[in-house]
Scaffold this motif. Structure first.
Motif, PDB file in Angstrom:
ATOM      1  N   TYR A   1     -28.940 -50.270 -29.778  1.00 41.44           N
ATOM      2  CA  TYR A   1     -28.267 -48.985 -29.594  1.00 41.44           C
ATOM      3  C   TYR A   1     -27.321 -49.042 -28.407  1.00 41.44           C
ATOM      4  O   TYR A   1     -27.466 -49.879 -27.510  1.00 41.44           O
ATOM      5  N   SER A   2     -26.360 -48.113 -28.380  1.00 42.12           N
ATOM      6  CA  SER A   2     -25.426 -48.034 -27.260  1.00 42.12           C
ATOM      7  C   SER A   2     -26.164 -47.545 -26.021  1.00 42.12           C
ATOM      8  O   SER A   2     -27.256 -46.978 -26.092  1.00 42.12           O
ATOM      9  N   LEU A   3     -25.520 -47.754 -24.863  1.00 42.57           N
ATOM     10  CA  LEU A   3     -26.105 -47.312 -23.595  1.00 42.57           C
ATOM     11  C   LEU A   3     -26.423 -45.829 -23.624  1.00 42.57           C
ATOM     12  O   LEU A   3     -27.510 -45.400 -23.229  1.00 42.57           O
ATOM     13  N   HIS A   4     -25.478 -45.005 -24.104  1.00 40.75           N
ATOM     14  CA  HIS A   4     -25.686 -43.562 -24.120  1.00 40.75           C
ATOM     15  C   HIS A   4     -26.843 -43.180 -25.027  1.00 40.75           C
ATOM     16  O   HIS A   4     -27.654 -42.308 -24.692  1.00 40.75           O
ATOM     17  N   ASN A   5     -26.974 -43.828 -26.190  1.00 42.06           N
ATOM     18  CA  ASN A   5     -28.050 -43.486 -27.104  1.00 42.06           C
ATOM     19  C   ASN A   5     -29.412 -43.940 -26.583  1.00 42.06           C
ATOM     20  O   ASN A   5     -30.416 -43.262 -26.784  1.00 42.06           O
ATOM     21  N   VAL A   6     -29.454 -45.083 -25.909  1.00 39.45           N
ATOM     22  CA  VAL A   6     -30.712 -45.520 -25.285  1.00 39.45           C
ATOM     23  C   VAL A   6     -31.163 -44.488 -24.268  1.00 39.45           C
ATOM     24  O   VAL A   6     -32.343 -44.123 -24.191  1.00 39.45           O
ATOM     25  N   LEU A   7     -30.218 -44.011 -23.470  1.00 42.30           N
ATOM     26  CA  LEU A   7     -30.533 -43.012 -22.448  1.00 42.30           C
ATOM     27  C   LEU A   7     -31.003 -41.710 -23.087  1.00 42.30           C
ATOM     28  O   LEU A   7     -31.977 -41.098 -22.631  1.00 42.30           O
TER      29      LEU A   7
END
Length: 265
Positions: free
Chosen positions: A42-48
């Motif tokens: 997943y992208s950084l934003h979605n992981v967060l």
């Protein structure tokens, strides 16, 4: 979803994490680093976003995907919001023929559910090693070789457990398989993140923390016991939003590269 809304969502998520760190709640970063290991695709934003909404999430998928796996979302469960790209196709004229290429036109809110929010057929336990890296050790060495990084053993580096020289890594002999795996991930993170211009742009403290955070994420992802090392990570960022976000991006990059190689081999 408009770009302004996306920016607002991601900034709010980052601010919540930073606020938790400022108050000494390092568990927030601990859960985030675990999420990097679990959701490295997943992208950084979605992981967060996943980590903040459901810190204990282990495996997430959409409603239909769970149905295809023979599992069903429990009644009343709330979905975990992530950002999904809106892809549109555009025609490109060339001398030979007309080609179609895709472009991201924006993002929309999408919802996934954790395995704990579902019932149904049992899922296979993949990558649970419980303190023994097993075949992942060989996979990590193959990854190093593919990056043209040599690995050797040396007692001269003691008391350090590992050292990165730029294209060469030395490991202290006599470590347990789990310790050696973690040390190798740490040194590989240095090789991937801290060579070239970026070495001069970061302090030793930041470099060491990024490498240790990467090791934490990768080791946790394959099932190794990682202890409470992440509890001290707050000291590096001191609640600084810009530095925190920058470091987490690099940590995710290194962890993702290694986990992609380990899970695809």
């Amino acid at each position: 979803m408009k770009s302004e809304q996306i920016k607002e969502i991601t900034e709010k998520a980052t601010e919540q994490l930073v606020a938790a760190l400022q108050q000494g709640h390092s568990e927030a970063l601990d859960s985030y680093l675990k999420a990097i290991g679990r959701f490295h695709r997943y992208s950084l934003h979605n992981v967060l976003l996943i980590a903040l909404q459901k810190p204990n999430a282990t495996y997430v998928a959409g409603f239909r995907t769970w149905n295809e796996l023979g599992r069903f979302v429990k009644k009343g469960e709330k979905g975990i919001m992530i950002l999904a790209p809106i892809v549109r196709r555009k025609a490109e004229n060339s001398e030979d023929d007309e080609k179609e290429s895709s472009r991201i036109a924006g993002f929309r809110a999408a919802y996934v559910f954790d395995a704990s929010q579902t019932d149904g057929q049992e899922l296979p336990q993949i990558g649970v090693v419980r303190g023994d890296p097993r075949e992942y050790s060989d996979g990590l060495r193959k990854f190093a070789a593919a990056q043209n990084i040599a690995i050797e053993y040396s007692e001269d580096i003691a008391p350090a457990r590992g050292t990165s020289y730029g294209g060469r890594i030395a490991l202290l002999p006599g470590q347990s398989p789990a310790e050696e795996f973690s040390t190798l991930v740490h040194e590989l993170a240095h090789e991937l993140l801290h060579r070239g211009d970026r070495r001069e742009q970061t302090s030793r403290k930041i470099r060491e923390t990024e490498a240790e955070a990467t090791a934490f994420a990768v080791c946790h992802a394959i099932g190794l016991e990682t202890g409470s090392a992440a509890s001290d990570y707050i000291q590096v960022w001191n609640g600084d939003k810009e530095t925190l976000t920058n470091s987490l991006t690099h940590i995710q990059k290194a962890a993702s590269q290694m986990l992609e190689a380990l899970t695809d081999s």
